[in-house]
Design an enzyme around this catalytic site. Sequence first.
Site, PDB file in Angstrom:
ATOM      1  N   ARG A 175       0.824  -1.218   0.000  1.00  0.00           N
ATOM      2  CA  ARG A 175       0.000   0.000   0.000  1.00  0.00           C
ATOM      3  C   ARG A 175       0.856   1.266   0.000  1.00  0.00           C
ATOM      4  NH1 ARG A 175      -2.400  -3.704  -1.233  1.00  0.00           N
ATOM      5  NH2 ARG A 175      -4.357  -4.533  -0.389  1.00  0.00           N
ATOM      6  N   SER A 225     -11.132  -1.233   3.272  1.00  0.00           N
ATOM      7  CA  SER A 225     -10.432  -1.615   4.508  1.00  0.00           C
ATOM      8  C   SER A 225      -9.886  -0.360   5.175  1.00  0.00           C
ATOM      9  CB  SER A 225      -9.277  -2.577   4.193  1.00  0.00           C
ATOM     10  OG  SER A 225      -9.774  -3.772   3.646  1.00  0.00           O
ATOM     11  N   GLU A 295      -5.293   3.043   6.732  1.00  0.00           N
ATOM     12  CA  GLU A 295      -5.083   2.898   5.296  1.00  0.00           C
ATOM     13  C   GLU A 295      -5.835   3.973   4.526  1.00  0.00           C
ATOM     14  OE1 GLU A 295      -6.311  -0.377   1.927  1.00  0.00           O
ATOM     15  OE2 GLU A 295      -5.153  -1.095   3.647  1.00  0.00           O
TER      16      GLU A 295
END
Length: 300
Positions: A175, A225, A295
């Site tokens: 990520r 998420s 995130e």
Amino acid sequence: MIGRAITESLLANGIEAKENYSLKNSITFRVESIAAIAVFPDTAEKFVLAAKILKDNGVRTEIIGNGSNLFFANEYFDGAVIFTKNMKGVSVEGNVIRAEAGVLVTSLASLAARESLSGLEFAYGIPATVGGAVYMNAGAYGGTVSDVLFESLCYDVNNDKIIKLPLSEHGFDYRKSVYMRGGLVCLGATFTLQEGDRETIEAKMRENMTSRKEKQPLELPSAGSYFKRPTGRFAGKLIEDCGLKGFSVGDAEVSKKHAGFIVNKGNATARDILALEAEVRHRVFDAFGVTLEREVHVIE
């Protein structure tokens, strides 16, 4: 405040622009915020021109694709939001696909399947544009953007020019990418795929989508998420083990289906979401000594 002259300058250059623009329906979390100005270029050249006009006038600027991994922390954003969703050019040549930043990766995966090209099956169902997917090295079901990217086309903000960035210069990690460091904006990407069997590719995509529907709270607004996966652990499992499934602050709730998601039950505010995040982080750290890392991108 942004002056009317800036809007008129954008419009005079053939760039769509709207003042006091509601962002609620432009982000998947469906959290209300008003942007002083929203800008909608439909080509890379217009994007660069818009960015330059805004920069030259000292206007703070944020860039949004599908708005699937972010929300704004305040009810009013005194700046400009550039949307890439009208930049949708796509071309296929052999096993190579080129796509502009605004193309949805689910659409790109479907195109690859029709061309009997394998490698983007993991992307089917990810609610992101090409630009956003490259920015965060999006991934699922064992695949990531870094597995199939050849190069990206980007705008170098500091040097005011468009350049091609090879795979080796993306700084990809879980990520993460070089784009997160600032100074570069993804305008498009080139993907190298493998020849495959269309039926097999489509079957894999259906399998992935079925899994998403079974495990993820797709029926409610969210930003995907919410927390990154801690090393050797799963954020959702840690949160669930703290008994937080269904825990809520206002209309922001830890999903009853998957504790790794924070969902909007109807009228959640940014304040609700951030308060819920803080409580979840606190409880997980107290129970397991693990610091959860967000995130989702929160624009202050």
